[in-house]
Design an enzyme around this catalytic site. Structure first.
Site, PDB file in Angstrom:
ATOM      1  CD  GLU A  90      59.049 -41.053   6.757  1.00  0.00           C
ATOM      2  OE1 GLU A  90      58.388 -40.090   7.192  1.00  0.00           O
ATOM      3  OE2 GLU A  90      60.200 -41.340   7.153  1.00  0.00           O
ATOM      4  CB  THR A 113      58.800 -36.569   9.867  1.00  0.00           C
ATOM      5  OG1 THR A 113      59.254 -37.875   9.559  1.00  0.00           O
ATOM      6  CG2 THR A 113      57.711 -36.186   8.894  1.00  0.00           C
ATOM      7  CG  HIS A 129      58.700 -44.456   9.082  1.00  0.00           C
ATOM      8  ND1 HIS A 129      59.297 -45.290   9.992  1.00  0.00           N
ATOM      9  CD2 HIS A 129      58.876 -43.195   9.550  1.00  0.00           C
ATOM     10  CE1 HIS A 129      59.819 -44.560  10.970  1.00  0.00           C
ATOM     11  NE2 HIS A 129      59.574 -43.284  10.719  1.00  0.00           N
ATOM     12  CG  HIS A 170      64.044 -38.151   6.952  1.00  0.00           C
ATOM     13  ND1 HIS A 170      64.040 -39.525   6.859  1.00  0.00           N
ATOM     14  CD2 HIS A 170      62.945 -37.826   7.672  1.00  0.00           C
ATOM     15  CE1 HIS A 170      62.994 -40.000   7.515  1.00  0.00           C
ATOM     16  NE2 HIS A 170      62.289 -38.987   8.008  1.00  0.00           N
TER      17      HIS A 170
HETATM   18  C1  GP9 Z   1      55.551 -40.079  12.371  1.00  0.00           C
HETATM   19  C2  GP9 Z   1      56.135 -39.937  11.014  1.00  0.00           C
HETATM   20  C3  GP9 Z   1      57.500 -40.548  10.922  1.00  0.00           C
HETATM   21  O1  GP9 Z   1      54.529 -39.193  12.639  1.00  0.00           O
HETATM   22  O2  GP9 Z   1      56.148 -38.617  10.643  1.00  0.00           O
HETATM   23  O3  GP9 Z   1      58.403 -39.809  11.591  1.00  0.00           O
HETATM   24  P1  GP9 Z   1      59.991 -40.009  11.515  1.00  0.00           P
HETATM   25  O4  GP9 Z   1      60.308 -41.221  12.334  1.00  0.00           O
HETATM   26  O5  GP9 Z   1      60.383 -40.200  10.083  1.00  0.00           O
HETATM   27  O6  GP9 Z   1      60.525 -38.762  12.079  1.00  0.00           O
HETATM   28 MN    MN Z   2      60.197 -39.169   8.257  1.00  0.00          MN
END
Ligand code: GP9
Ligand code: MN
Length: 625
Positions: free
Chosen positions: A241, A283, A399, A460
């Site tokens: 992430e 994501t 995140h 990302h």
């Molecule tokens: C949530 C995680 C984060 O399931 O994949 O998602 P994002 O906010 O980065 O799209």
């Molecule tokens: Mn993500």
């Protein structure tokens, strides 16, 4: 009686409502588009926003201060959400993001970092409405002369219709620019209309033509260099992430940011110039790019349109090679519509918060360590039963807003970084690196490592948008030794560890997330069963990437240049991609590359339309679009 008459002034309420709305929309324009054009404010924004309350007044046959109060609260909440969204994502949202608040999760969790105290002035008018409400309590503002308000309603409908029809004639190249010029509401209507009409330009191109558009000469798959060198190896793809490429081989205060990944580079082929290509699906779009090698929809999360069609995905191709395929992610399957996505991609099993223990929470989710430890148990069993394994492991701890507990802070940050957004990002990336390192150690201890291909990629960027203050950006500059650029933001690491096959190999061919799947397939000796938009980054030196949503419409990137189209705040910009210095736009080259990039986008959309709900019509084959 007389008193009642005196206060019975519906037009006054209408005027107050209008003035407040105009002020709000003006402030909104200034915050989101950086301009307040009076003409656009009065002719484009105001009529559509005024329409609903006025129509309600006509229907109710009275000007209701209660309706005005409730409507204003709604408008204020909507405008503030858009302002916050734009601060984080630097684009206005599409109706999908607003409609599915839980899926715009990243924004909501970061609200504390996005709001400015003055934003709450959007709600200041509540005092006026409460005063009106009290004043006119039990004194219905009956429209004696209904004609007057009907005429107002008619004018509002007519102007709104005209501005919407005008907007419908134009393509949305950039959401924010379109909203600035055509109105936010009109943009949503145009977007919905365009989704519903089958994609206008469905033109497929051949693999040869696709290669040519990118500046390469097509080479048949089996003739690629190193085709099949990792055949039958286990495949682990760890999608980290918010991991950006600058973190790799980076140090702060004498400590490595990603010591475990850096060590893994010794057994790896490391692509250090892979560019982000996700759209609004964040994501989930990264998962899409990795498993389909098709571009995401852009304005909407691609996964929201899946219709259950089995997909020619990386997962399904591995299934056909007798792999046991699983994905691990410590979140609900409903998030980003993964309930539809995973069966369509073909995973044998998708492990989610249903199985991964709800323990050791960091932020909203179980920690990466919890997810990896759970996965290790499953993988141990799969390996013991002699299966060829494909496991896609997705981390979440890093995140935004990058919360890390004291016990998980592995970095001793220089003082100026402590408790800053940038500092917290570095700490959470360091934590993710530690968790990945432990998983690699598990693979080694189990004797799985030597027989595997281990891919690490970022989904990302993490450091972007309003949560980054000027100080955060300066701290990044201090870390990198140059100012934090769009290239630093958008380059994501793509590491392929294959012990025994690679040794500290770095490849700087330019690529995008769309290129990961063909590159992995090439090493595993799998020939594609359906067209892909990406290519094997080991084979091809040149590339041409079109990026929608996070870059203005018309933008493209090659290994040499980055071109950004005009958007709501900036004119077009042209950069030397190596130095990221702005250079004079070269009109002829830009026009040609844009044309080629558009052909690639149309090709991808045509392929995509076969798998999504909107794609009832079969895509045509043709050379020109
Ligand atoms: C949530 C995680 C984060 O399931 O994949 O998602 P994002 O906010 O980065 O799209
Ligand atoms: Mn993500």
């Amino acid at each position: 009686m007389k008193k009642t008459k005196k206060f019975n002034s519906p037009l006054l309420v209408l005027v107050i409502l209008s003035v407040i709305l105009l002020i709000k929309l003006g402030v909104f324009r200034n915050l989101v588009y950086g301009e307040v054009s009076l003409l656009r404010l009065v002719a484009i924004d105001f009529p559509v926003f005024m329409l609903l309350p006025v129509l309600l007044f006509v229907v109710l046959r009275r000007v209701s201060p209660l309706v005005a109060l409730v409507y204003n609260l709604f408008v204020s909440a909507l405008l503030v959400s858009i302002v916050w969204y734009e601060r984080y994502f630097q684009t206005v949202p599409s109706y999908f993001d607003l409609q599915q608040g839980d899926q715009a999760g990243s924004v909501m969790e970061t609200v504390s970092l996005l709001y400015a105290p003055l934003d709450f002035l959007f709600f200041a008018d509540i005092v006026v409405y409460i005063a009106l409400f009290v004043l006119y309590w039990n004194r219905p503002l009956t429209m004696k002369n209904r004609k007057k308000i009907s005429v107002v309603a008619f004018v509002l409908v007519a102007v709104s219709l005209v501005t919407t029809v005008v907007a419908l004639q134009k393509p949305i190249l950039d959401m924010t620019l379109f909203a600035k010029e055509q109105g936010f509401v009109q943009t949503q209507l145009v977007q919905a209309a365009q989704q519903n009409s089958a994609s206008a330009q469905m033109h497929l191109i051949s693999d040869e033509e696709l290669a040519k558009l990118k500046g390469n000469e097509f080479v048949p798959y089996t003739e690629h260099e190193r085709f099949g060198i990792a055949k039958d190896r286990h495949l682990f793809v760890i999608q980290v992430e918010s991991l950006q490429n600058f973190a790799i081989n980076q140090s702060i205060g004498g400590q490595e940011l990603t010591p475990n990944l850096n060590e893994l580079l010794g057994d790896s082929l490391y692509f250090d110039r892979m560019f982000q290509q996700i759209g609004a699906g964040n994501t989930s779009d990264a998962e899409w790019l990795l498993h389909m090698s098709l571009l995401p929809k852009g304005l909407d999360p691609t996964v929201n349109y899946l219709n259950g069609t089995p997909l020619p995905s990386l997962v399904n191709m591995l299934n056909e090679q007798d792999y046991y395929t699983t994905t691990y992610h410590a979140d609900k399957l409903e998030y980003w519509n993964r309930k539809e996505l995973y069966p369509s991609l073909g995973f044998d099993y998708a492990y989610s918060s249903d199985e991964i223990p709800d323990e050791d929470l960091i932020g909203l989710w179980p920690s990466d360590r919890t997810m990896f430890q759970f996965a290790e148990g499953e993988i141990r069993e799969q390996a013991a039963s002699g299966k060829k394994i494909y496991a896609n492991l997705m981390t979440v701890t890093s995140h935004t807003p990058f919360e890390v507990r004291e016990q998980d802070k592995y970095l001793e940050l220089p003082e100026q970084y402590v408790d800053t957004y940038t500092g917290n990002y570095l700490q959470s990336i360091r934590y993710a690196d530690e968790a990945v390192g432990e998983f690699i150690a598990f693979l080694k201890a189990e004797g799985i490592y030597e027989d595997s291909l281990i891919v690490i990629n970022g989904d990302h960027s993490g450091l972007h948008g309003r949560p980054m203050t000027v100080n955060d950006t300066d701290l990044m500059g201090e870390l990198l030794g140059h100012s934090y650029s769009l290239k630093d933001r958008f380059l994501l690491p793509f590491i392929i560890a294959a012990p025994g096959l690679f040794e500290s190999e770095v490849n700087s061919n330019f690529g995008g997330q769309v290129d990961m799947m063909p590159t992995i397939m090439n090493l595993m000796g799998i020939e594609p069963q359906a067209p892909m938009v990406g290519h094997n980054m080991l084979q091809y030196e040149n590339n041409l990437l079109a990026v929608r949503y996070y870059l203005p419409g018309g933008s493209y990137i090659t290994g040499d240049h980055m071109y950004l189209g005009q958007n709501a705040r900036y004119p077009e910009r042209y950069y030397d991609f190596d130095t990221m210095e702005r250079i004079e736009p070269d009109k002829e080259t830009i026009e040609q590359k844009q044309k080629n990039a558009l052909k690639i986008l149309n090709h991808s959309d045509a392929l995509l339309s076969n798998f999504l709900d909107e794609g009832e019509e079969e895509a045509e084959t043709g050379e020109e679009s």
